[in-house]
Design a protein around this motif. Structure first.
Motif, PDB file in Angstrom:
ATOM      1  N   GLN A 141      13.492   6.762  -1.552  1.00  0.00           N
ATOM      2  CA  GLN A 141      14.670   6.242  -0.873  1.00  0.00           C
ATOM      3  C   GLN A 141      14.315   5.713   0.517  1.00  0.00           C
ATOM      4  O   GLN A 141      14.784   4.639   0.935  1.00  0.00           O
ATOM      5  CB  GLN A 141      15.730   7.336  -0.754  1.00  0.00           C
ATOM      6  N   LYS A 142      13.485   6.455   1.227  1.00  0.00           N
ATOM      7  CA  LYS A 142      13.066   6.031   2.564  1.00  0.00           C
ATOM      8  C   LYS A 142      12.290   4.723   2.492  1.00  0.00           C
ATOM      9  O   LYS A 142      12.485   3.820   3.320  1.00  0.00           O
ATOM     10  CB  LYS A 142      12.205   7.115   3.214  1.00  0.00           C
ATOM     11  N   LEU A 143      11.426   4.590   1.496  1.00  0.00           N
ATOM     12  CA  LEU A 143      10.635   3.378   1.338  1.00  0.00           C
ATOM     13  C   LEU A 143      11.525   2.201   0.957  1.00  0.00           C
ATOM     14  O   LEU A 143      11.345   1.082   1.462  1.00  0.00           O
ATOM     15  CB  LEU A 143       9.557   3.593   0.280  1.00  0.00           C
ATOM     16  N   MET A 144      12.494   2.446   0.101  1.00  0.00           N
ATOM     17  CA  MET A 144      13.439   1.402  -0.279  1.00  0.00           C
ATOM     18  C   MET A 144      14.202   0.907   0.940  1.00  0.00           C
ATOM     19  O   MET A 144      14.406  -0.298   1.119  1.00  0.00           O
ATOM     20  CB  MET A 144      14.399   1.930  -1.346  1.00  0.00           C
ATOM     21  N   ASP A 145      14.616   1.837   1.799  1.00  0.00           N
ATOM     22  CA  ASP A 145      15.311   1.465   3.033  1.00  0.00           C
ATOM     23  C   ASP A 145      14.398   0.660   3.945  1.00  0.00           C
ATOM     24  O   ASP A 145      14.820  -0.328   4.574  1.00  0.00           O
ATOM     25  CB  ASP A 145      15.804   2.714   3.764  1.00  0.00           C
TER      26      ASP A 145
ATOM     27  N   LYS B  82       0.826  -1.203   0.000  1.00  0.00           N
ATOM     28  CA  LYS B  82       0.000   0.000   0.000  1.00  0.00           C
ATOM     29  C   LYS B  82       0.865   1.260   0.000  1.00  0.00           C
ATOM     30  O   LYS B  82       0.531   2.267  -0.637  1.00  0.00           O
ATOM     31  CB  LYS B  82      -0.932   0.006   1.216  1.00  0.00           C
ATOM     32  N   LYS B  83       1.991   1.205   0.712  1.00  0.00           N
ATOM     33  CA  LYS B  83       2.897   2.348   0.729  1.00  0.00           C
ATOM     34  C   LYS B  83       3.492   2.590  -0.652  1.00  0.00           C
ATOM     35  O   LYS B  83       3.659   3.735  -1.087  1.00  0.00           O
ATOM     36  CB  LYS B  83       4.011   2.128   1.751  1.00  0.00           C
ATOM     37  N   MET B  84       3.827   1.512  -1.351  1.00  0.00           N
ATOM     38  CA  MET B  84       4.361   1.673  -2.710  1.00  0.00           C
ATOM     39  C   MET B  84       3.304   2.231  -3.655  1.00  0.00           C
ATOM     40  O   MET B  84       3.620   3.026  -4.546  1.00  0.00           O
ATOM     41  CB  MET B  84       4.901   0.335  -3.223  1.00  0.00           C
ATOM     42  N   GLU B  85       2.063   1.834  -3.434  1.00  0.00           N
ATOM     43  CA  GLU B  85       0.980   2.369  -4.267  1.00  0.00           C
ATOM     44  C   GLU B  85       0.874   3.886  -4.147  1.00  0.00           C
ATOM     45  O   GLU B  85       0.535   4.573  -5.121  1.00  0.00           O
ATOM     46  CB  GLU B  85      -0.358   1.727  -3.871  1.00  0.00           C
ATOM     47  N   LYS B  86       1.165   4.408  -2.963  1.00  0.00           N
ATOM     48  CA  LYS B  86       1.029   5.838  -2.711  1.00  0.00           C
ATOM     49  C   LYS B  86       2.305   6.620  -3.030  1.00  0.00           C
ATOM     50  O   LYS B  86       2.301   7.856  -2.988  1.00  0.00           O
ATOM     51  CB  LYS B  86       0.644   6.069  -1.250  1.00  0.00           C
TER      52      LYS B  86
ATOM     53  N   GLN C 267       0.305  -7.601 -20.406  1.00  0.00           N
ATOM     54  CA  GLN C 267       0.131  -8.523 -19.278  1.00  0.00           C
ATOM     55  C   GLN C 267       0.665  -7.962 -17.968  1.00  0.00           C
ATOM     56  O   GLN C 267       0.229  -8.371 -16.893  1.00  0.00           O
ATOM     57  CB  GLN C 267       0.846  -9.846 -19.580  1.00  0.00           C
ATOM     58  N   VAL C 268       1.634  -7.043 -18.060  1.00  0.00           N
ATOM     59  CA  VAL C 268       2.296  -6.535 -16.861  1.00  0.00           C
ATOM     60  C   VAL C 268       2.415  -5.019 -16.922  1.00  0.00           C
ATOM     61  O   VAL C 268       2.733  -4.454 -17.969  1.00  0.00           O
ATOM     62  CB  VAL C 268       3.704  -7.155 -16.698  1.00  0.00           C
ATOM     63  N   GLN C 269       2.146  -4.399 -15.797  1.00  0.00           N
ATOM     64  CA  GLN C 269       2.397  -2.971 -15.619  1.00  0.00           C
ATOM     65  C   GLN C 269       3.540  -2.837 -14.617  1.00  0.00           C
ATOM     66  O   GLN C 269       3.481  -3.409 -13.526  1.00  0.00           O
ATOM     67  CB  GLN C 269       1.156  -2.260 -15.082  1.00  0.00           C
ATOM     68  N   ILE C 270       4.570  -2.092 -14.992  1.00  0.00           N
ATOM     69  CA  ILE C 270       5.692  -1.862 -14.090  1.00  0.00           C
ATOM     70  C   ILE C 270       5.633  -0.423 -13.591  1.00  0.00           C
ATOM     71  O   ILE C 270       5.518   0.512 -14.380  1.00  0.00           O
ATOM     72  CB  ILE C 270       7.037  -2.129 -14.792  1.00  0.00           C
ATOM     73  N   ARG C 271       5.707  -0.267 -12.297  1.00  0.00           N
ATOM     74  CA  ARG C 271       5.714   1.054 -11.682  1.00  0.00           C
ATOM     75  C   ARG C 271       7.114   1.309 -11.128  1.00  0.00           C
ATOM     76  O   ARG C 271       7.536   0.658 -10.174  1.00  0.00           O
ATOM     77  CB  ARG C 271       4.653   1.130 -10.583  1.00  0.00           C
ATOM     78  N   THR C 272       7.811   2.233 -11.757  1.00  0.00           N
ATOM     79  CA  THR C 272       9.206   2.502 -11.409  1.00  0.00           C
ATOM     80  C   THR C 272       9.303   3.614 -10.380  1.00  0.00           C
ATOM     81  O   THR C 272       8.781   4.710 -10.588  1.00  0.00           O
ATOM     82  CB  THR C 272      10.013   2.880 -12.663  1.00  0.00           C
ATOM     83  N   LEU C 273       9.984   3.310  -9.286  1.00  0.00           N
ATOM     84  CA  LEU C 273      10.243   4.304  -8.243  1.00  0.00           C
ATOM     85  C   LEU C 273      11.704   4.737  -8.383  1.00  0.00           C
ATOM     86  O   LEU C 273      12.619   3.958  -8.084  1.00  0.00           O
ATOM     87  CB  LEU C 273       9.973   3.717  -6.855  1.00  0.00           C
ATOM     88  N   MET C 274      11.915   5.956  -8.854  1.00  0.00           N
ATOM     89  CA  MET C 274      13.262   6.442  -9.110  1.00  0.00           C
ATOM     90  C   MET C 274      13.997   6.738  -7.808  1.00  0.00           C
ATOM     91  O   MET C 274      13.435   7.317  -6.874  1.00  0.00           O
ATOM     92  CB  MET C 274      13.224   7.710  -9.963  1.00  0.00           C
TER      93      MET C 274
END
Length: 252
Positions: free
Chosen positions: A206-210, A99-103, A144-151
């Motif tokens: 970056q915070k979410l990745m950590d 859910k955090k990645m969605e936002k 078939q796939v959607q990719i959501r890229t978090l830079m």
């Protein structure tokens, strides 16, 4: 290699300390957080807890005077504790992180109607991110796939500014696509100072990745068939790639 996620979201339904038998209270003092109780075998009471980002199970004898901490197995050798920990701790925590990645501020790659979604933390200068982008094209192009890229900017000193240039473009999705298609050779309008909006987006990612525990790019996330969050850090092999993408490429 897919790693079972160990991130733990603290549940609001923790067992009250006054309700715990003495041996479990003693374990609490050693740093274990008790989440819930459950019926154990042979008249024992089980307790599910967390310790240093890992799920633990504790079994208290019927007289309440002794506690055994560890895995419980049945006669077939099935680890019953691991299943409980996965269902009650890891799976809910993974869904909260999803859910955090969605936002988070991500760039869409592929059709929004695609039946499968992947999140990818990527650095503009990451060669393995580029290779994964190339690997994913057949599934993305087939719808078939959607990719959501978090830079993120983690590889080079200029990574953040380059990521900011992509995020601040008039059409970030097209810019990211063209940049990857060019193998990172496309000229970008690199800002001398990162604008506040893009700086905030990069900091969030970056915070979410950590928080997700990833220490390299690409860091890829998807939900399994059992609705559990899966993590792949680095470039997946062909077999793992097919699993991540939901199977074979379907021909129209």
């Amino acid at each position: 290699m897919t790693k079972r996620l160990l991130w733990l979201a603290l549940t609001p339904f923790l067992v009250h300390a006054d309700e715990l038998p003495a041996p479990v209270k003693a374990l609490e003092k050693q740093g274990i957080t008790i989440v819930k109780s459950f019926p154990g075998p042979a008249g024992m009471t089980g307790y599910l807890g967390k310790y240093q980002e890992m799920g633990v199970t504790i079994y208290v004898t019927p007289d309440g005077k002794q506690a055994i901490s560890g895995y419980l197995y049945d006669e077939q050798g099935t680890n019953l504790s691991e299943k409980l920990i996965a269902q009650e701790i890891y799976a809910p925590a993974g869904r909260e992180l999803w859910k955090k990645m969605e936002k988070a501020p991500w760039i869409q790659d592929g059709k929004a109607t695609a039946p499968r979604t992947l999140y990818v933390f990527a650095d503009p200068f990451c060669p393995y991110c580029h290779k994964f982008w190339e690997q994913s094209r057949p599934w993305v192009d087939a719808g078939q796939v959607q990719i959501r890229t978090l830079m993120v900017g983690v590889i080079k000193p200029e990574s953040r500014a380059t990521a900011a240039a992509i995020l601040s473009a008039k059409d970030p999705a097209k810019t990211w696509h063209d940049f990857e298609q060019s193998g990172g050779k496309m000229t970008l309008d690199i800002p001398a100072a990162i604008p506040p909006e893009q700086a905030k987006a990069l900091n969030i990612n970056q915070k979410l990745m950590d928080e997700l525990g990833a220490n390299a790019t690409p860091a890829i996330y998807y939900m399994s068939e059992t609705n559990e969050l899966q993590q792949v850090v680095g470039l997946p092999d062909a077999e793992k790639l097919a699993v991540m993408m939901g199977g074979e490429i379907k021909k129209n």
